[in-house]
Write an enzyme that holds these catalytic residues in place. Structure first.
Site, PDB file in Angstrom:
ATOM      1  N   SER A  77      29.998  26.459  22.984  1.00 14.43           N
ATOM      2  CA  SER A  77      28.760  27.235  22.506  1.00 14.43           C
ATOM      3  C   SER A  77      29.688  28.486  21.907  1.00 14.43           C
ATOM      4  CB  SER A  77      27.338  27.135  23.614  1.00 14.43           C
ATOM      5  OG  SER A  77      26.798  26.175  23.848  1.00 14.43           O
TER       6      SER A  77
ATOM      7  N   HIS B 130      27.413  31.549  26.840  1.00 17.01           N
ATOM      8  CA  HIS B 130      26.783  32.271  25.299  1.00 17.01           C
ATOM      9  C   HIS B 130      27.344  33.510  25.432  1.00 17.01           C
ATOM     10  CE1 HIS B 130      24.856  28.763  26.457  1.00 17.01           C
ATOM     11  NE2 HIS B 130      25.057  27.871  24.926  1.00 17.01           N
TER      12      HIS B 130
END
Length: 374
Positions: free
Chosen positions: A243, A316
């Protein structure tokens, strides 16, 4: 054969050779010629000043630009290369060794005005994103087989080989490669599939314009920024998944929109639905619609369900920030302005300062779990 006739034959051979090797390159650019400033910068980048002093290079380019319009046409180039008062034999050799690459690196005017004109799979198609995606799928499959043989089922949302030397683990932070290699491990099929779809969709779009090596740098630095950010906030939590790299691609899209705003809006108001959908405002809206709700929900769940919610939110955010910061200096800026160059240096400094702080924090902070030296 007289000396004059020998010189004429050699000159005709030189002109023929130059036409064969350089006219096709010039023809790919605008008829009015190449900007002198761009040509000089690209030639210096290719190392011509190691063989020709910068002052002499400036003199030769001024000599080539006979009409003083700051553009060099193919005919002006030929005159410079064949003039008896122009280049010496050594200078001509130096020009020829770097000029083709230098010209190829100059973005034609039509492409500087129109961002869509830069979408091309030539001469090299997208390589990095397909290859890294395939690698991540293969690693997932190999570990899935190992876990199955050990009696552990890999489901849609579970199944992580925590024993793998690829996983980021707070207790083994001294194994620095884990800050990068955690991207190869995923927790279940949904985690893998969602990351692979996003990076294929958004990564290939970037790679077609900005080429594979720029995307490789951005992706890997985004992965590192993701694990660094995670290590600052989740001192006792391991980390897996790509991610950080995926969000770096999303952040890089916004960076590309910022520095290519005008070029992305080229003729977008003329009713062409394709240009409207690919215009800068639409691109920006799509990225924000994907990022803001997902990140906001993750932060909310992280606060409201601290014991149950296990998504690495800061990974993230770190990856997205890296893509946004590094996209400015690394991605292709098809019509670079002075303020954009300055912004690129600033954003790169911010990224390096962040990584430096994370490294120092990891080395000095005493709140991590005991190091596992086994």
């Amino acid at each position: 054969m007289s000396g004059r006739r020998v010189e004429d034959v050699e000159m005709r051979a030189l002109r023929s050779d130059l036409r064969r090797n350089f006219k096709p390159i010039f023809d790919r650019h605008d008829p009015e010629g190449l900007p002198v400033r761009d040509l000089q910068r690209e030639m210096e980048d290719e190392g011509i000043t190691d063989r020709i002093p910068r002052e002499r290079l400036n003199e030769l380019l001024d000599m080539a630009d006979r009409d003083d319009n700051q553009l060099i046409t193919y005919d002006e180039f030929i005159n410079l290369m064949t003039s008896e008062q122009g280049l010496t034999k050594a200078e001509r050799s130096a020009f020829r060794s770097v000029l083709a690459i230098a010209i190829e690196n100059i973005v034609p005017k039509s492409m500087r005005e129109d961002f869509l004109a830069n979408y091309s799979c030539c001469p090299v198609p997208p390589l990095f994103i397909p290859l890294i995606t395939l690698t991540e799928v293969i690693v997932f499959a190999v570990y899935a087989v190992e876990l199955k043989e050990a009696g552990v089922a890999v489901t849609a949302t579970s199944g992580v080989p925590m024993y793998s030397p690829l996983v980021y683990r707070p207790t083994r932070r001294y194994e620095a490669w884990r800050f990068l290699t955690y991207m190869f491990i995923h927790q279940g099929y949904i985690h893998l599939i969602s990351n692979m779809l996003f990076q294929l969709l958004f990564g290939v779009m970037l790679e077609v314009v900005h080429k594979w090596w720029r995307i490789l740098i951005l992706y890997l630095l985004g992965v590192i920024a993701g694990s660094m950010a995670h290590s600052l906030t989740d001192h006792h939590v391991s980390l897996v998944g790509a991610s950080g790299g995926v969000y770096a691609l999303l952040g890089a899209h916004i960076a590309s929109v910022i520095v290519n705003w005008r070029e992305m809006n080229y003729k977008c108001c003329e009713g062409n639905i394709g240009r409207i959908l690919l215009s800068a405002p639409v691109r920006l809206m799509i990225i924000l619609v994907l990022v803001v709700p997902d990140t906001g929900l993750a932060i909310y769940r992280r606060i409201s369900e601290p014991d149950n919610f296990k998504v690495g939110v800061t990974a993230h955010i770190g990856g997205f920030g890296a893509g946004l910061l590094l996209g400015v200096p690394i991605l292709k800026n098809i019509s670079r302005l002075p303020w954009e160059t300055t912004l690129g240096w600033v954003t790169m400094a911010v990224y390096l300062a962040f990584v430096g702080f994370c490294v120092i924090f990891n080395g000095l902070y005493q709140g991590y779990p005991p190091t596992d030296w086994s």
